[in-house]
Design an enzyme around this catalytic site. Structure first.
Site, PDB file in Angstrom:
ATOM      1  N   ASP A 156       0.846  -1.195   0.000  1.00 39.45           N
ATOM      2  CA  ASP A 156       0.000   0.000   0.000  1.00 39.45           C
ATOM      3  C   ASP A 156       0.885   1.250   0.000  1.00 39.45           C
ATOM      4  O   ASP A 156       2.052   1.186   0.386  1.00 39.45           O
ATOM      5  CB  ASP A 156      -0.887  -0.063   1.249  1.00 39.45           C
ATOM      6  CG  ASP A 156      -1.663   1.199   1.473  1.00 39.45           C
ATOM      7  OD1 ASP A 156      -2.341   1.653   0.534  1.00 39.45           O
ATOM      8  OD2 ASP A 156      -1.586   1.752   2.595  1.00 39.45           O
ATOM      9  N   ASP A 194      -0.221   5.137   0.837  1.00 43.23           N
ATOM     10  CA  ASP A 194      -0.460   6.109   1.920  1.00 43.23           C
ATOM     11  C   ASP A 194      -0.564   5.437   3.291  1.00 43.23           C
ATOM     12  O   ASP A 194      -1.350   4.505   3.475  1.00 43.23           O
ATOM     13  CB  ASP A 194      -1.753   6.897   1.642  1.00 43.23           C
ATOM     14  CG  ASP A 194      -1.685   7.637   0.312  1.00 43.23           C
ATOM     15  OD1 ASP A 194      -0.741   8.412   0.115  1.00 43.23           O
ATOM     16  OD2 ASP A 194      -2.582   7.415  -0.533  1.00 43.23           O
TER      17      ASP A 194
HETATM   18 MG   LIG Z   1      -3.046   3.142   3.332  1.00 40.61          MG
END
Ligand SMILES: [Mg+2]
Ligand SMILES: [Zn+2]
Length: 184
Positions: free
Chosen positions: A10, A12
């Site tokens: 992932d 962010d």
């Molecule tokens: Mg995230």
């Protein structure tokens, strides 16, 4: 020859500091330990692919062009740390658009596995939200929740194979799984 194993990571809250719909490339900031973690994964021989939901596009918060600039800057920042991403996938859709790529749906993971030729059941999915963990489960990968970003809030919302303080700790756990797996 066996296929290279991959980490699907992932963006962010996992690699860069969570900014709630990051829309300015200048706000990109790596989380402490993130570069070290990515370098460790790379050193283990894993391929690296980023998979990120970017509904800010559907919501009109920023354009595809801006996202492209953000991703170029992210790749430049990582390159200066000696890290090269094999792939970077984003879902631009909103929650109501009925797409197949918004995590936890597996569209981006399927696309990455196809493009980069790896087995999702041998992959590691790392992220700070239940959607990341649920994606890992959906594709038969090992799932790791990091406690950076929204990780602590999501700890009670999912059942990852492992919980790590940050991306470096996740990489250290993965190293043990790989080395413990076949004695190499
Ligand atoms: Mg995230
Ligand atoms: Zn999508």
């Amino acid at each position: 020859m066996s296929q290279r194993r991959f980490a699907l990571i992932d963006r962010d809250g996992t690699i860069n500091v969570e900014r709630d719909y990051l829309s300015d490339p200048n706000d990109l900031e790596l989380i402490p330990g993130a570069a070290q973690g990515l370098r460790k994964l790379q050193g283990l021989g894993l391929g690296l692919a980023v998979v990120t939901n970017q509904s800010g596009i559907a919501r009109g918060y920023f354009s595809r062009e801006t996202l492209k600039t953000i991703h170029q800057r992210l790749q430049d920042m990582l390159a200066s740390e000696g890290i090269r991403l094999d792939g970077l996938y984003f879902c631009p859709h909103g929650p109501d658009e009925d797409c197949q790529c918004r995590k936890p749906l597996p569209g981006m993971a399927f696309q990455a596995a196809k493009d980069l030729n790896f087995d999702l059941r041998e992959a590691f999915v790392i992220g700070d939200k239940a959607a990341d963990v649920d994606l890992g489960k959906a594709v038969g990968a090992a799932s790791i929740l990091v406690r950076t970003g929204y990780g602590r809030q999501h700890e009670a919302k999912c059942r990852p194979d492992h919980v790590a303080d940050d991306l470096l700790a996740a990489a250290q756990w993965i190293a043990l799984q790989i080395k413990g797996g076949d004695g190499n």
